[in-house]
Each structure stands twice: as structure tokens, then as C-alpha cells.
Design a protein around this motif. Structure first.
Motif, mmCIF file in Angstrom:
data_model
loop_
_atom_site.group_PDB
_atom_site.id
_atom_site.type_symbol
_atom_site.label_atom_id
_atom_site.label_comp_id
_atom_site.label_asym_id
_atom_site.label_seq_id
_atom_site.Cartn_x
_atom_site.Cartn_y
_atom_site.Cartn_z
ATOM 1 N N LYS A 31 0.858 -1.193 0.000
ATOM 2 C CA LYS A 31 0.000 0.000 0.000
ATOM 3 C C LYS A 31 0.887 1.234 0.000
ATOM 4 O O LYS A 31 1.900 1.282 0.724
ATOM 5 C CB LYS A 31 -0.874 0.023 1.258
ATOM 6 N N VAL A 32 0.486 2.224 -0.765
ATOM 7 C CA VAL A 32 1.207 3.497 -0.789
ATOM 8 C C VAL A 32 0.831 4.306 0.447
ATOM 9 O O VAL A 32 -0.337 4.347 0.842
ATOM 10 C CB VAL A 32 0.799 4.284 -2.058
ATOM 11 N N LEU A 33 1.831 4.949 1.051
ATOM 12 C CA LEU A 33 1.576 5.865 2.171
ATOM 13 C C LEU A 33 1.886 7.292 1.722
ATOM 14 O O LEU A 33 3.003 7.584 1.303
ATOM 15 C CB LEU A 33 2.476 5.499 3.365
ATOM 16 N N SER A 34 0.873 8.177 1.810
ATOM 17 C CA SER A 34 1.112 9.608 1.539
ATOM 18 C C SER A 34 1.065 10.343 2.870
ATOM 19 O O SER A 34 2.017 10.299 3.631
ATOM 20 C CB SER A 34 0.085 10.142 0.544
ATOM 21 N N GLY A 35 -0.080 10.968 3.199
ATOM 22 C CA GLY A 35 -0.184 11.667 4.493
ATOM 23 C C GLY A 35 -0.567 10.735 5.633
ATOM 24 O O GLY A 35 -0.464 11.093 6.808
ATOM 25 N N GLY A 36 -1.070 9.563 5.312
ATOM 26 C CA GLY A 36 -1.424 8.559 6.321
ATOM 27 C C GLY A 36 -2.723 8.843 7.067
ATOM 28 O O GLY A 36 -3.111 8.087 7.967
ATOM 29 N N GLN A 37 -3.455 9.888 6.681
ATOM 30 C CA GLN A 37 -4.626 10.297 7.462
ATOM 31 C C GLN A 37 -5.840 9.394 7.244
ATOM 32 O O GLN A 37 -6.777 9.403 8.047
ATOM 33 C CB GLN A 37 -4.989 11.758 7.160
ATOM 34 N N ARG A 46 -7.633 -2.404 11.554
ATOM 35 C CA ARG A 46 -7.457 -3.678 10.827
ATOM 36 C C ARG A 46 -8.526 -3.911 9.760
ATOM 37 O O ARG A 46 -8.917 -5.043 9.485
ATOM 38 C CB ARG A 46 -7.357 -4.853 11.806
ATOM 39 N N LEU A 47 -8.963 -2.784 9.185
ATOM 40 C CA LEU A 47 -9.846 -2.899 8.027
ATOM 41 C C LEU A 47 -9.006 -3.357 6.835
ATOM 42 O O LEU A 47 -9.499 -4.019 5.935
ATOM 43 C CB LEU A 47 -10.502 -1.548 7.711
ATOM 44 N N ILE A 48 -7.719 -2.960 6.846
ATOM 45 C CA ILE A 48 -6.768 -3.480 5.857
ATOM 46 C C ILE A 48 -5.473 -3.836 6.577
ATOM 47 O O ILE A 48 -5.141 -3.214 7.597
ATOM 48 C CB ILE A 48 -6.477 -2.482 4.711
ATOM 49 N N SER A 49 -4.772 -4.829 6.054
ATOM 50 C CA SER A 49 -3.514 -5.264 6.674
ATOM 51 C C SER A 49 -2.466 -5.512 5.592
ATOM 52 O O SER A 49 -2.114 -6.654 5.290
ATOM 53 C CB SER A 49 -3.745 -6.553 7.475
ATOM 54 N N PRO A 50 -1.939 -4.422 4.979
ATOM 55 C CA PRO A 50 -0.930 -4.624 3.942
ATOM 56 C C PRO A 50 0.353 -5.199 4.532
ATOM 57 O O PRO A 50 0.661 -4.961 5.705
ATOM 58 C CB PRO A 50 -0.680 -3.208 3.404
ATOM 59 N N GLU A 51 1.071 -5.961 3.707
ATOM 60 C CA GLU A 51 2.345 -6.535 4.187
ATOM 61 C C GLU A 51 3.473 -5.524 4.066
ATOM 62 O O GLU A 51 4.436 -5.567 4.816
ATOM 63 C CB GLU A 51 2.682 -7.796 3.386
ATOM 64 N N LEU A 52 3.334 -4.610 3.089
ATOM 65 C CA LEU A 52 4.398 -3.615 2.871
ATOM 66 C C LEU A 52 3.773 -2.232 2.701
ATOM 67 O O LEU A 52 2.809 -2.061 1.944
ATOM 68 C CB LEU A 52 5.186 -3.958 1.593
ATOM 69 N N ILE A 53 4.362 -1.256 3.388
ATOM 70 C CA ILE A 53 3.978 0.137 3.190
ATOM 71 C C ILE A 53 5.074 0.799 2.353
ATOM 72 O O ILE A 53 6.248 0.743 2.710
ATOM 73 C CB ILE A 53 3.882 0.854 4.572
ATOM 74 N N GLY A 116 -3.657 11.558 -1.978
ATOM 75 C CA GLY A 116 -4.194 10.576 -1.028
ATOM 76 C C GLY A 116 -5.708 10.630 -0.967
ATOM 77 O O GLY A 116 -6.388 9.600 -0.946
ATOM 78 N N SER A 117 -6.237 11.831 -0.946
ATOM 79 C CA SER A 117 -7.694 11.978 -0.862
ATOM 80 C C SER A 117 -8.366 11.392 -2.109
ATOM 81 O O SER A 117 -9.392 10.703 -2.011
ATOM 82 C CB SER A 117 -8.047 13.463 -0.710
ATOM 83 N N LEU A 118 -7.776 11.645 -3.287
ATOM 84 C CA LEU A 118 -8.386 11.148 -4.533
ATOM 85 C C LEU A 118 -8.236 9.630 -4.635
ATOM 86 O O LEU A 118 -9.172 8.929 -5.032
ATOM 87 C CB LEU A 118 -7.782 11.843 -5.750
#
Ligand SMILES: Cc1cc2nc3c(=O)[nH]c(=O)nc-3n(C[C@H](O)[C@H](O)[C@H](O)COP(=O)(O)OP(=O)(O)OC[C@H]3O[C@@H](n4cnc5c(N)ncnc54)[C@H](O)[C@@H]3O)c2cc1C
Length: 295
Positions: A31-37, A46-53, A116-118
Motif C-alpha cells: 500500500k502506498v503511504l502519503s499523508g497517512g490520514q 485492521r480494516l486493511i492489513s498490507p504486508e508492505l507500506i 491521497g484523498s483522490l
């Protein structure tokens, strides 16, 4: 309810190319991390549990606002606060300046990004609707090159977009607003900064008291922002209360809003019509249109 994310690996991408390599190597597990908000709350619940950020926060080429000719280019990592304070955005896309004030609270606007918002594509979110109203182009990059997607086609459902798991949203292009452009933004929310119950972002051209163009993007009335077809009833015609009543009726039929804990579908439909009447009245500077027992 868990308040800490599952274990995950973390990579700080050094460039767009590097981020795309990481995404290609890990597919749906990254999963891509931008602002993380939005991402971090979803991981903590734990709605999502990516293995890699894949943290793209250090990629300078994804930040900034530039105006060239009649196009404004906004890097995906440009934060809400940067948009709110930008003189270029205030001059050339003032709808966005006005809408940003309704996005969450200062602490979130200091970190949250436009890209991130889009990419998050919450149907109750203000900025996706603004992109549709402004006829934005969303630019995404993948290993096989760049794609340019019209905002209207980018949002495909609840939290769903045209982005694949291997692509990065890199920039947004907006047309510089034309002569005689006017805009309207209004949302009903329980408290300022909350997600909207119903909202409307509109961009129009008014000539001699008539809409020469009108883009009405409603949000929180469906699974994605809705560009209202009812706008066509209001273009190139002198608007009387009866014409506006017809357009409101069309809008009501066009929308199929959901029931949820915030409001029923029929209440949302009613509020959308109220917003349309307010919008037409404000943009045409016609207070008479607001006396609308008809809506
Ligand atoms: C309490 C609270 C209230 C809020 N209220 C509102 C509100 O009223 N209105 C509103 O619109 N928002 C609201 N938000 C959300 C906020 O605006 C977020 O900043 C925004 O939705 C996501 O931006 P971000 O940069 O933080 O993205 P992130 O959280 O980092 O990412 C969000 C999602 O997009 C993906 N992503 C991020 N960047 C990219 C990219 N460049 N390419 C591909 N995928 C990417 C991530 O993988 C993730 O799935 C609220 C958030 C909180 C916590």
C-alpha cells in the motif's frame, strides 16, 4: 476493536521509479503511504492489513503547484494546507480554496494530501467532487508508462478508483478558470469538518445572467461523485422558478442516495435539491430563485 496495525514492512521510496518497482514486486500486498490520514486509521482498525507500506513522502518531484498557460498542475503529495494557502489556487481554481476549509481539521489538513484523498475515494469526500466539477485530469504512473484519466472516469465506486495496485497517482491537472467563471461550494454536515451528509461543488460560466456552462458535482449521494445531468436544463436559458423547479425534480430522479446512520436516502435527495436551488440563486445573483416553495 484493535487499535494497532498488524505487523508490516516499511520501505521509503526514493523516486517515482523506485516506488513503482516496489509496487510491481509486491502487488496487492503493498500500500502506498502519503499523508497517512486515511491509511493509518484503516490499518489500526485492521480494516486493511498490507504486508508492505511504500512511503512516497520523500519524493520531492510529487510536490508542488505550477501554472503554465491555461493548466494548473498539482503534485499528488501537495497537502491540503498547501492548497488552502496557495495564491495560484486562489486565483485560478478558487473552488478548491473554498472546499478545502471543509476537509477535516487543521491537524489532518497539515498532513493529508490531494493525491491521497483522490486515491482513497471516499464518496463523502469534498475533493473528488471538486475534481469532477473542475473537469480535472488525474495522471497516474505505472511501469508501462503514464495514463491520463478524466476525473469523472477515475472514481469507480466506494473507495474504488481506476488506479491499479501497481500504479501511483502522480499529479492532477486543472484548467485555469476562464473569463466569467463563478463557483459554488456548500455542504450539509453535522459539524464543520465532518464528512458531508450531502454536498455540492459547482463551477459555471455566467454570461448576461445566463449559465453558458454549468458543472454540478454532488457528493455523499451515491458511491462516487455525481456530475448532475440536470445541469443541462439550466444552461443557455433564462432561469425562472419554474425552470429551476424542473431541474430540481430531474436531479431528484437522477440521484439514488443511500440510507445510513447520518440520513435517509430521501432526506439526501431533498437536501441535494435545496443545494441546487441555492447554487443557482447564488451564482446568478438572483435571490428571487431562493423563494422556492417549489423545491
Ligand atoms: C478524523 C478525520 C476526519 C476526516 N475528515 C475528512 C473530511 O471531512 N473530508 C475529507 O475529504 N477527508 C477527511 N479525512 C481524510 C483526509 O482528508 C485524508 O488526508 C485523505 O483522505 C487521504 O490523504 P492522505 O495523504 O492522508 O492519504 P493516505 O492516508 O496516506 O492514503 C489514503 C489511501 O490512498 C492511497 N494512496 C495515497 N497516496 C497515493 C498515491 N499517490 N497513489 C496511489 N495511491 C495512493 C493509500 O494507499 C491509501 O489507500 C479525515 C480523516 C480523519 C482522520
Amino acid at each position: 476493536m484493535p487499535m494497532k496495525a498488524s505487523a508490516f514492512s516499511y520501505a521509503r521510496a526514493t523516486s517515482v521509479v523506485n516506488a513503482l518497482e516496489l509496487l510491481a514486486a509486491h502487488g496487492d500486498k503493498a500500500k502506498v503511504l502519503s499523508g497517512g490520514q486515511s491509511l493509518m486509521p484503516a490499518m489500526n482498525l485492521r480494516l486493511i492489513s498490507p504486508e508492505l507500506i511504500v512511503d512516497i513522502g520523500a519524493i520531492a518531484e510529487l510536490r508542488g503547484i505550477a501554472v503554465a498557460g491555461d493548466v494548473i498542475t498539482i503534485g499528488a503529495l501537495t497537502r491540503h494546507v498547501d492548497l488552502a494557502r496557495s495564491p495560484e489556487i486562489a486565483a485560478h481554481a478558487p473552488l478548491l480554496t473554498e472546499a478545502i476549509a471543509h476537509v477535516a481539521h487543521p491537524a489532518i489538513r497539515n498532513r493529508g494530501t490531494l493525491g491521497g484523498s483522490l486515491a482513497h475515494a471516499d464518496p463523502a469526500s469534498e475533493l473528488p467532487a471538486c475534481m469532477v466539477a473542475l473537469n480535472a485530469t488525474i495522471i497516474v504512473s505505472g511501469q508501462s508508462g503514464e495514463r491520463r484519466i478524466a476525473a469523472e472516469a477515475f472514481f469507480t465506486g466506494i473507495y474504488a478508483t481506476a488506479l491499479s495496485a501497481q500504479e501511483l497517482l502522480v499529479a492532477i491537472e486543472l484548467p485555469v478558470q476562464r473569463k466569467n467563471s463563478v463557483h459554488f461550494f456548500c455542504e450539509f454536515a453535522r459539524r464543520h469538518g465532518d464528512y458531508a451528509i450531502v454536498g455540492l461543488a459547482a463551477q459555471a460560466i455566467v454570461e448576461s445572467g445566463v449559465f453558458a456552462d454549468l458543472r454540478l458535482a454532488l457528493f455523499a449521494v451515491g458511491d462516487r461523485p455525481v456530475l448532475a445531468k440536470a445541469a443541462a436544463k439550466l444552461v443557455n436559458t433564462l432561469i425562472t422558478p419554474a425552470v429551476l423547479f424542473d431541474a430540481c425534480a430531474d436531479l431528484g430522479e437522477e440521484l439514488d442516495p443511500q440510507d445510513d446512520q447520518q440520513a435517509s436516502g430521501s432526506m439526501r435527495r431533498h437536501l441535494a435539491k435545496v443545494l441546487l436551488a441555492r447554487c443557482a440563486s447564488a451564482l446568478l445573483e438572483r435571490p428571487d430563485l431562493q423563494a422556492r416553495k417549489s423545491v
